[in-house]
Design an enzyme around this catalytic site. Sequence first.
Site, PDB file in Angstrom:
ATOM      1  N   CYS A   1     -27.632 -49.099  15.251  1.00  0.00           N
ATOM      2  CA  CYS A   1     -28.784 -49.181  14.349  1.00  0.00           C
ATOM      3  C   CYS A   1     -29.197 -50.641  14.240  1.00  0.00           C
ATOM      4  O   CYS A   1     -28.439 -51.528  14.598  1.00  0.00           O
ATOM      5  CB  CYS A   1     -28.417 -48.640  12.966  1.00  0.00           C
ATOM      6  SG  CYS A   1     -29.867 -48.284  11.952  1.00  0.00           S
TER       7      CYS A   1
ATOM      8  N   CYS B   1     -34.446 -50.107  10.007  1.00  0.00           N
ATOM      9  CA  CYS B   1     -33.675 -49.625  11.159  1.00  0.00           C
ATOM     10  C   CYS B   1     -34.444 -49.729  12.473  1.00  0.00           C
ATOM     11  O   CYS B   1     -33.952 -49.296  13.526  1.00  0.00           O
ATOM     12  CB  CYS B   1     -33.234 -48.184  10.920  1.00  0.00           C
ATOM     13  SG  CYS B   1     -32.321 -47.990   9.379  1.00  0.00           S
TER      14      CYS B   1
ATOM     15  N   LYS C   1     -30.187 -36.951   9.296  1.00  0.00           N
ATOM     16  CA  LYS C   1     -29.834 -37.992   8.338  1.00  0.00           C
ATOM     17  C   LYS C   1     -30.944 -38.058   7.300  1.00  0.00           C
ATOM     18  O   LYS C   1     -32.105 -38.312   7.625  1.00  0.00           O
ATOM     19  CB  LYS C   1     -29.703 -39.341   9.055  1.00  0.00           C
ATOM     20  CG  LYS C   1     -29.413 -40.485   8.103  1.00  0.00           C
ATOM     21  CD  LYS C   1     -29.112 -41.771   8.847  1.00  0.00           C
ATOM     22  CE  LYS C   1     -28.925 -42.912   7.888  1.00  0.00           C
ATOM     23  NZ  LYS C   1     -28.649 -44.161   8.588  1.00  0.00           N
TER      24      LYS C   1
ATOM     25  N   GLU D   1     -34.443 -31.294  14.211  1.00  0.00           N
ATOM     26  CA  GLU D   1     -33.888 -32.599  14.596  1.00  0.00           C
ATOM     27  C   GLU D   1     -32.650 -32.429  15.490  1.00  0.00           C
ATOM     28  O   GLU D   1     -32.492 -33.128  16.489  1.00  0.00           O
ATOM     29  CB  GLU D   1     -33.495 -33.405  13.352  1.00  0.00           C
ATOM     30  CG  GLU D   1     -34.647 -34.071  12.614  1.00  0.00           C
ATOM     31  CD  GLU D   1     -35.137 -35.333  13.305  1.00  0.00           C
ATOM     32  OE1 GLU D   1     -34.657 -35.653  14.419  1.00  0.00           O
ATOM     33  OE2 GLU D   1     -36.010 -36.018  12.750  1.00  0.00           O
TER      34      GLU D   1
ATOM     35  N   LYS E   1     -25.815 -35.872   7.314  1.00  0.00           N
ATOM     36  CA  LYS E   1     -25.483 -36.987   6.429  1.00  0.00           C
ATOM     37  C   LYS E   1     -26.515 -37.105   5.327  1.00  0.00           C
ATOM     38  O   LYS E   1     -27.704 -37.044   5.652  1.00  0.00           O
ATOM     39  CB  LYS E   1     -25.475 -38.264   7.273  1.00  0.00           C
ATOM     40  CG  LYS E   1     -25.208 -39.514   6.514  1.00  0.00           C
ATOM     41  CD  LYS E   1     -25.318 -40.693   7.409  1.00  0.00           C
ATOM     42  CE  LYS E   1     -25.259 -41.935   6.560  1.00  0.00           C
ATOM     43  NZ  LYS E   1     -25.572 -43.095   7.296  1.00  0.00           N
TER      44      LYS E   1
ATOM     45  N   TYR F   1     -14.638 -42.560   3.721  1.00  0.00           N
ATOM     46  CA  TYR F   1     -13.897 -43.736   3.263  1.00  0.00           C
ATOM     47  C   TYR F   1     -12.569 -43.330   2.624  1.00  0.00           C
ATOM     48  O   TYR F   1     -11.723 -44.171   2.361  1.00  0.00           O
ATOM     49  CB  TYR F   1     -14.757 -44.542   2.272  1.00  0.00           C
ATOM     50  CG  TYR F   1     -16.083 -44.936   2.886  1.00  0.00           C
ATOM     51  CD1 TYR F   1     -16.184 -46.044   3.719  1.00  0.00           C
ATOM     52  CD2 TYR F   1     -17.228 -44.159   2.686  1.00  0.00           C
ATOM     53  CE1 TYR F   1     -17.382 -46.386   4.323  1.00  0.00           C
ATOM     54  CE2 TYR F   1     -18.441 -44.482   3.281  1.00  0.00           C
ATOM     55  CZ  TYR F   1     -18.514 -45.592   4.105  1.00  0.00           C
ATOM     56  OH  TYR F   1     -19.696 -45.911   4.704  1.00  0.00           O
TER      57      TYR F   1
HETATM   58  C1  PBG Z   1     -27.336 -47.484   9.033  1.00  0.00           C
HETATM   59  C2  PBG Z   1     -26.449 -46.598   8.267  1.00  0.00           C
HETATM   60  C3  PBG Z   1     -26.443 -46.312   6.890  1.00  0.00           C
HETATM   61  C4  PBG Z   1     -25.306 -45.545   6.669  1.00  0.00           C
HETATM   62  C5  PBG Z   1     -24.689 -45.350   7.878  1.00  0.00           C
HETATM   63  N1  PBG Z   1     -25.420 -45.981   8.859  1.00  0.00           N
HETATM   64  C6  PBG Z   1     -27.300 -46.786   5.799  1.00  0.00           C
HETATM   65  C7  PBG Z   1     -28.695 -46.430   5.669  1.00  0.00           C
HETATM   66  O1  PBG Z   1     -29.257 -45.616   6.420  1.00  0.00           O
HETATM   67  O2  PBG Z   1     -29.308 -47.008   4.779  1.00  0.00           O
HETATM   68  C8  PBG Z   1     -24.844 -45.061   5.318  1.00  0.00           C
HETATM   69  C9  PBG Z   1     -23.385 -44.801   5.195  1.00  0.00           C
HETATM   70  C10 PBG Z   1     -22.886 -44.692   3.811  1.00  0.00           C
HETATM   71  O3  PBG Z   1     -23.631 -44.697   2.805  1.00  0.00           O
HETATM   72  O4  PBG Z   1     -21.657 -44.590   3.691  1.00  0.00           O
HETATM   73  N2  PBG Z   1     -28.572 -47.028   9.300  1.00  0.00           N
END
Ligand code: PBG
Length: 325
Positions: free
Chosen positions: A120, A130, A195, A233, A248, A313
């Site tokens: 990203c 991004c 996402k 998607e 996600k 995490y």
């Molecule tokens: C990068 C990305 C993000 C996350 C994973 N890859 C942040 C976003 O899209 O703002 C979020 C992961 C998390 O909140 O644990 N694009």
Amino acid sequence: MKFPVHRPRRLRRTSALRGLVRETRLTAAGLIYPMFVCPGTKVRQEVGSMPGVHQQSADQIVEECREVEQLGLPGVILFGLPETKDATGASSLAADGVVQRAIHAIRKANLKLLVITDVCLCEYTDHGHCGVIENGEVVNDATLPILAEQALSHARAGADIVAPSDMMDGRVAAIRETLDQHHFENIPILSYAAKYSSGFYGPFREAAQSAPQFGDRRSYQMDSANAREALKEVAIDLDEGADMVMVKPALPYLDIIRRVRERFDVPVAAYNVSGEYAMVKAAAQKGWLDEQRVVLEILIGIQRAGAGMILTYHAKDAASWLKAC
Ligand code: PBG
């Protein structure tokens, strides 16, 4: 199906019985641990909103990866905090960039764990978006070659899997093509296919220093109200060559995980994101929740919904609790 013939409680009487009839078995083998790499050496700085999670230099990453491997976790996903940021995220492509250096260090330490990289631009751009910006908008097509080059540089450094999280259209195809051209046809793509634009990424943006400096990500990340669009998607990303797909965040989107699982016969991952982690940690620190119980319940719920892999995490804690029980 009438009482007194049927008594579901019969199979709940003892721990052995409950174990025998358990439908979902959570193991460390499906958990991926996210990590934040920063420049320097001997740096290990805890993220305020994510107790237990650190921004760390490559040498420290290696130390924690040893622990991750010993716990039986199969892999980690790396995010980079680069030395410099610019309009196009150039520091994300450098052969000696933060993530690339960390991968080298992990490989040098002979660790077997899978190294997944997040592909990203947001951590590497000065505007925090991004993709690249033209006339105040995040433009799609001009971003693709940069993402593809970034994925290639991760593969060259020794990454096992690349995971694009930018939500640009066509990025899976661009990455696949570039990897194949350079003989990385065996590197799988784990696509963050569905996402959503989410408030639950708040703590991550502190951890990765990647908050957008203007506007938000709604023009590229999905609207949380949409489920059918997630299936579209996923279909597109699989068509472009994604090997595995991700939903996600996880908890507010369990229905999406289930629908993706039912519709597509590919490995499905879910990302139990930073905000989901922070909520549990904060409540546990106040003594309002039993952390171990709720974490294992959350992870089993995400798995039961249909995720074979969970990025979380809580991975290290969960793995050690699962070992103990
Ligand atoms: C990068 C990305 C993000 C996350 C994973 N890859 C942040 C976003 O899209 O703002 C979020 C992961 C998390 O909140 O644990 N694009």
